[in-house]
Design an enzyme around this catalytic site. Sequence first.
Site, PDB file in Angstrom:
ATOM      1  N   LEU A 136       0.871  -1.171   0.000  1.00  9.83           N
ATOM      2  CA  LEU A 136       0.000   0.000   0.000  1.00  9.83           C
ATOM      3  C   LEU A 136       0.907   1.219   0.000  1.00  9.83           C
ATOM      4  O   LEU A 136       1.934   1.231   0.684  1.00  9.83           O
ATOM      5  CB  LEU A 136      -0.899   0.029   1.247  1.00  9.83           C
ATOM      6  CG  LEU A 136      -1.997  -1.026   1.383  1.00  9.83           C
ATOM      7  CD1 LEU A 136      -2.783  -0.792   2.669  1.00  9.83           C
ATOM      8  CD2 LEU A 136      -2.930  -1.031   0.178  1.00  9.83           C
ATOM      9  N   ASP A 137       0.528   2.257  -0.746  1.00 11.22           N
ATOM     10  CA  ASP A 137       1.295   3.492  -0.718  1.00 11.22           C
ATOM     11  C   ASP A 137       1.369   4.029   0.705  1.00 11.22           C
ATOM     12  O   ASP A 137       0.484   3.767   1.525  1.00 11.22           O
ATOM     13  CB  ASP A 137       0.638   4.556  -1.612  1.00 11.22           C
ATOM     14  CG  ASP A 137       0.680   4.179  -3.082  1.00 11.22           C
ATOM     15  OD1 ASP A 137       1.534   3.352  -3.456  1.00 11.22           O
ATOM     16  OD2 ASP A 137      -0.145   4.704  -3.846  1.00 11.22           O
ATOM     17  N   ARG A 138       2.407   4.798   0.985  1.00 13.94           N
ATOM     18  CA  ARG A 138       2.596   5.358   2.331  1.00 13.94           C
ATOM     19  C   ARG A 138       1.332   6.020   2.866  1.00 13.94           C
ATOM     20  O   ARG A 138       0.927   5.802   4.017  1.00 13.94           O
ATOM     21  CB  ARG A 138       3.728   6.398   2.309  1.00 13.94           C
ATOM     22  CG  ARG A 138       3.941   7.077   3.664  1.00 13.94           C
ATOM     23  CD  ARG A 138       4.661   8.421   3.515  1.00 13.94           C
ATOM     24  NE  ARG A 138       6.070   8.251   3.234  1.00 13.94           N
ATOM     25  CZ  ARG A 138       7.031   8.252   4.159  1.00 13.94           C
ATOM     26  NH1 ARG A 138       6.718   8.370   5.435  1.00 13.94           N
ATOM     27  NH2 ARG A 138       8.302   8.127   3.812  1.00 13.94           N
ATOM     28  N   THR A 140      -1.807   5.671   1.865  1.00 10.34           N
ATOM     29  CA  THR A 140      -3.031   4.878   1.781  1.00 10.34           C
ATOM     30  C   THR A 140      -3.162   4.054   3.057  1.00 10.34           C
ATOM     31  O   THR A 140      -2.203   3.422   3.492  1.00 10.34           O
ATOM     32  CB  THR A 140      -2.988   3.927   0.571  1.00 10.34           C
ATOM     33  OG1 THR A 140      -2.837   4.705  -0.624  1.00 10.34           O
ATOM     34  CG2 THR A 140      -4.267   3.108   0.468  1.00 10.34           C
ATOM     35  N   ARG A 237      -4.776   5.871  -8.247  1.00 10.87           N
ATOM     36  CA  ARG A 237      -4.427   7.290  -8.286  1.00 10.87           C
ATOM     37  C   ARG A 237      -4.309   7.787  -9.737  1.00 10.87           C
ATOM     38  O   ARG A 237      -4.825   8.853 -10.086  1.00 10.87           O
ATOM     39  CB  ARG A 237      -3.122   7.517  -7.519  1.00 10.87           C
ATOM     40  CG  ARG A 237      -3.238   7.172  -6.039  1.00 10.87           C
ATOM     41  CD  ARG A 237      -1.885   7.088  -5.349  1.00 10.87           C
ATOM     42  NE  ARG A 237      -1.203   8.377  -5.342  1.00 10.87           N
ATOM     43  CZ  ARG A 237       0.022   8.559  -4.859  1.00 10.87           C
ATOM     44  NH1 ARG A 237       0.692   7.530  -4.357  1.00 10.87           N
ATOM     45  NH2 ARG A 237       0.565   9.766  -4.889  1.00 10.87           N
TER      46      ARG A 237
END
Length: 296
Positions: A136-138, A140, A237
């Site tokens: 997961l992105d930082r 998110t 995104r």
Amino acid sequence: MPRKNNKKPQHLLVKETSQLLPFLIQSLPETGRNSVKSILKRGQVIVDDEVQTRHNLEVHPGQKIQIVKNKVAKRTSTLHGLEILHEDDHIIVIEKSSGLLSIASHKEKQLTAHRQLMNYVKSKNPNNRIYIVHRLDRDTSGVMMFAKSEDVKNTLQKAWKKVVKERTYVALVEGSVKKRQGSIESFLRESKTLKMISSQNPKGGQKAVTHYKVIQSNGKYTLLEVQLETGRKNQIRVHMEDIGHPIVGDKKYGANTNPLKRLGLHAQILTFVHPKSGKVLRFESPVPRSFYSNSK
């Protein structure tokens, strides 16, 4: 003369099948819901002699549950920005907070989900390890899974499309999304500046498919339920920017506003087939209230 500790554990007996959190709320009517959740998170709940922090742990008739006063379990005391939802001999499923890296970067190596879980499993046995299955992105938040062996990691990654039955995200995006539901399909490639580029040209890119439907909108912002058919880097995104409705707080992909003071993306549901038992497991992380309040 030392004082005696009169705060004895509270004992509960399960009489019908339920999930742990609802059972505790019903069994502790004088304790508020948030207080019960805090008791769970602090590791004060012991089920069959094992500390449990999972809200959705299934409990069955005859099981004995203890509520330990003023005791914080060692297993969660060193974890920051994450909560363990499920753990067995093969996998760990967590709920990650926005702002926490999944794995080390050139700037941050220590305070990551991977590093913390590695330290956690090593505290039980120095030979234990943790392996990244997906990221997961930082910024998110939400549900994420790790493997406890390279074999399990490889099994999950090689059969990811078959193993994962549902990956649902909730996204707060800018503007009013007119089409109530739709699908976005393109090919993604990474630029030299580490930004993902979306195009309809299959050469040099990986196919990415995203499905969405509108939950609610106030005209200025829209709350979307997003289903991933593929799992490319920054996929949601990029695709939200493609349709002209970037995720709030996502300046990298076209956003102009940030009412949440964070990225408006949350991994709500992860459903998958357990790599060893073959059972279908489903984990859900509550959508932050601010996502709803900013789109009413």
